[in-house]
Design an enzyme around this catalytic site. Structure first.
Site, PDB file in Angstrom:
ATOM      1  N   GLY A 249       0.778  -1.237   0.000  1.00  0.00           N
ATOM      2  CA  GLY A 249       0.000   0.000   0.000  1.00  0.00           C
ATOM      3  C   GLY A 249       0.801   1.274   0.000  1.00  0.00           C
ATOM      4  CD  GLU A 291       1.276  -9.389   1.355  1.00  0.00           C
ATOM      5  OE1 GLU A 291       1.242 -10.612   1.520  1.00  0.00           O
ATOM      6  OE2 GLU A 291       0.261  -8.659   1.384  1.00  0.00           O
ATOM      7  N   PRO A 292       4.840  -4.855  -0.998  1.00  0.00           N
ATOM      8  CG  PRO A 292       7.030  -4.111  -1.328  1.00  0.00           C
ATOM      9  CD  PRO A 292       6.208  -5.085  -0.523  1.00  0.00           C
ATOM     10  N   GLY A 293       3.545  -3.583  -4.029  1.00  0.00           N
ATOM     11  CA  GLY A 293       3.288  -3.887  -5.439  1.00  0.00           C
ATOM     12  C   GLY A 293       3.505  -2.629  -6.258  1.00  0.00           C
ATOM     13  NE  ARG A 294      -0.815   2.037  -5.779  1.00  0.00           N
ATOM     14  CZ  ARG A 294      -1.929   1.890  -6.483  1.00  0.00           C
ATOM     15  NH1 ARG A 294      -2.024   2.440  -7.674  1.00  0.00           N
ATOM     16  NH2 ARG A 294      -2.959   1.236  -5.999  1.00  0.00           N
ATOM     17  NE  ARG A 331      -4.465   2.654 -10.935  1.00  0.00           N
ATOM     18  CZ  ARG A 331      -4.143   3.876 -10.525  1.00  0.00           C
ATOM     19  NH1 ARG A 331      -3.596   4.727 -11.375  1.00  0.00           N
ATOM     20  NH2 ARG A 331      -4.355   4.243  -9.296  1.00  0.00           N
ATOM     21  CE1 TYR A 335      -9.781   1.390  -8.878  1.00  0.00           C
ATOM     22  CE2 TYR A 335      -8.054   2.805  -9.719  1.00  0.00           C
ATOM     23  CZ  TYR A 335      -8.499   1.553  -9.337  1.00  0.00           C
ATOM     24  OH  TYR A 335      -7.653   0.472  -9.415  1.00  0.00           O
ATOM     25  CB  CYS A 362     -17.345   1.517 -28.895  1.00  0.00           C
ATOM     26  SG  CYS A 362     -16.941   1.648 -30.613  1.00  0.00           S
ATOM     27  CD  GLU A 363     -18.111   2.083 -22.152  1.00  0.00           C
ATOM     28  OE1 GLU A 363     -18.944   2.651 -21.443  1.00  0.00           O
ATOM     29  OE2 GLU A 363     -18.315   1.014 -22.741  1.00  0.00           O
TER      30      GLU A 363
HETATM   31  N1  PLP Z   1      -1.126  -7.169  -0.410  1.00  0.00           N
HETATM   32  C1  PLP Z   1      -2.458  -7.305  -0.492  1.00  0.00           C
HETATM   33  C2  PLP Z   1      -3.123  -8.320   0.346  1.00  0.00           C
HETATM   34  C3  PLP Z   1      -3.211  -6.499  -1.353  1.00  0.00           C
HETATM   35  O1  PLP Z   1      -4.536  -6.646  -1.417  1.00  0.00           O
HETATM   36  C4  PLP Z   1      -2.537  -5.545  -2.168  1.00  0.00           C
HETATM   37  C5  PLP Z   1      -3.281  -4.677  -3.095  1.00  0.00           C
HETATM   38  O2  PLP Z   1      -4.439  -4.727  -3.286  1.00  0.00           O
HETATM   39  C6  PLP Z   1      -1.150  -5.456  -2.069  1.00  0.00           C
HETATM   40  C7  PLP Z   1      -0.468  -6.264  -1.180  1.00  0.00           C
HETATM   41  C8  PLP Z   1      -0.350  -4.487  -2.896  1.00  0.00           C
HETATM   42  O3  PLP Z   1      -0.679  -3.193  -2.650  1.00  0.00           O
HETATM   43  P1  PLP Z   1       0.146  -2.011  -3.336  1.00  0.00           P
HETATM   44  O4  PLP Z   1       0.268  -2.349  -4.777  1.00  0.00           O
HETATM   45  O5  PLP Z   1      -0.686  -0.816  -3.101  1.00  0.00           O
HETATM   46  O6  PLP Z   1       1.480  -1.962  -2.658  1.00  0.00           O
END
Ligand code: PLP
Length: 432
Positions: A249, A291-294, A331, A335, A362-363
């Site tokens: 997050g 758990e970094p993703g973004r 995105r 949102y 077409c939207e």
């Molecule tokens: N972990 C869990 C359980 C999630 O649901 C998410 C995103 O929805 C993430 C990690 C990754 O979040 P972010 O990409 O914002 O770091």
């Protein structure tokens, strides 16, 4: 001027990424084109790993949340950088397997894992199941038993911390499709249930409080709440939960309005809180996962488009039509996400025109950004939308039978394809 470090302007006034001229990339690979900078991805992975070393005696591991962008090359980079993976589907597990990922470092999430996915995950030797609900707990125990296996599990807990970009509230928040509520006692009951089962071992608790968060405080609060729960489990059930997963997050910069905190600061503060709570409850300091993703891929990526038309509606607005749209970046339509858009061939020019960037679907809602400032646009120009590395390709679709774009990795002035552009043949390959 730019939101991310990998971007620059060369002597021709063109935008560059990772030392590559974006106009050259557009010419060589075509548009729409996703471009990722490898150095940025690796540096971010290292900053997370180093923050554990610096502030927590190395007693933790980042897991890359592959939902942000799941592909073989990202799995290979995660493996190389000694970080694990968070996966949420059989498809993401398959992608990890195909990249020869060490499966013991994979955590399997999701609020509705199917029996087939559970079997596949057990066969694939996934390291941990993050259990979302009691149905799943029962199903997992049964399937593992039938297969003669015992699996490690975590519980997804709703800690009651609701974090939005610039503020957070403690809500008790039980209205979420994910996880077990603390407030109602549901989570504690689930722990007791797990202890009765023969084919699962509960050794971790997990929480994830939101996305695109710019404050450290909500993470600290969530960590304290989770430690209080681990303390309660120890005191009342005599069980020590040795691992704590605090989710992802961490916010990134989409526009100059966003102000992410250095990712290091997170572990600095969280480690103090977790160590204090461990001492308070007489618990060993837990192993921590995040758990970094973004934040790992978001700012590393841009998308290049070619302008195919411009429609000026007097006293209303000017639409600029691009050769992609909601099929490669949903995105804004989903949102109203903010993005920075640049005219890549005029990156040294002032943003003096206000336009709405429209996709080709077409939207009517197929927009990338409304009323955005950009250096004067002409048909044929290459536009760059910044910070599109996360949740763009992974959310892409084939609406209107539009093929998904290619993805190119750049590094030190060199580029290579990591995902091929879909062909028309790909679009019909499952049609009978
Ligand atoms: N972990 C869990 C359980 C999630 O649901 C998410 C995103 O929805 C993430 C990690 C990754 O979040 P972010 O990409 O914002 O770091």
């Amino acid at each position: 001027m730019f939101v991310n470090d990998c971007l620059n302007v060369n002597e021709k006034g063109h935008l560059t990424i990772g030392g590559c001229d974006t106009l050259d990339l557009a010419k060589e690979y075509g548009t729409p084109l996703y471009v990722l900078d490898e150095n940025v991805i690796r540096e971010t992975c290292r900053s997370y790993v180093n923050s554990f070393k610096k502030f927590y005696d190395g007693n933790g591991m980042p897991l890359y949340a592959s939902k942000a962008l799941s592909c073989k090359e990202l799995c290979r980079i995660a493996k190389d950088e000694n970080i694990g993976l968070d996966v949420v589907s059989g498809g993401e597990i398959y992608t990890a397997l195909q990249s020869v990922f060490p499966m013991e470092k994979v955590h399997f999430h999701g609020n509705n894992k199917t029996a087939d996915e559970i079997k596949f995950a057990i066969e694939s030797k996934v390291g941990k199941f993050v259990v979302d609900n009691l149905y799943e707990l029962e199903l997992l125990d049964k399937i593992a038993g039938d297969m003669g296996k015992k699996v490690n599990i975590s519980f997804r807990i709703k800690p009651g911390v609701d974090a939005h970009t610039h503020n957070f509230i403690r809500t008790g928040q039980i209205d979420s499709k994910f996880g077990f509520a603390l407030e109602t006692g549901e989570a504690f009951e689930a722990v007791k249930e797990a202890l009765k089962l023969n084919n699962v071992t509960l050794n971790e608790l997990h929480c994830h409080i939101g996305s695109q968060i710019f404050d450290i405080d909500p993470f600290v609060t969530a960590a304290e709440i989770m430690m209080d729960f681990i303390g309660k489990i120890k005191n009342e059930l005599g069980i020590t939960i040795s691992e704590l997963n605090l989710g992802g997050g961490f916010g990134i910069m989409y526009t100059s309005k966003d102000e992410p905190v250095p990712y290091e600061n997170y572990m600095e503060k969280v480690s103090v809180a977790v160590k204090a709570k461990s001492a308070e409850y007489g618990l060993p300091v837990p192993f921590i996962y995040i758990e970094p993703g973004r934040s790992i891929v978001g700012e590393a990526g841009i998308t290049l488009y070619t302008v195919g038309g411009k429609k000026e509606i007097p006293n209303v607005r000017t639409y600029v039509s691009i050769d992609g749209g909601m099929t490669d970046n949903i995105r804004y339509a989903l949102y109203q996400s903010d993005y920075t858009v640049l005219n890549a061939g005029k990156a040294d020019k002032e943003a003096n025109e206000t336009v709405t960037i429209a996709g080709k679907c077409c939207e009517s809602g197929d927009l990338i950004q409304e009323h955005t400032k950009i250096a004067e646009v002409e048909v044929g120009d290459t536009l760059a939308v910044l910070s599109t590395g996360a949740y763009n390709y992974s959310m892409a679709s084939n609406y209107n039978r539009i093929p998904r774009p290619a993805m190119v990795m750049v590094k030190d002035g060199k580029s290579r394809i990591i995902i091929k552009r879909e062909s028309y043949e790909d679009l019909v390959k499952n049609d009978i």
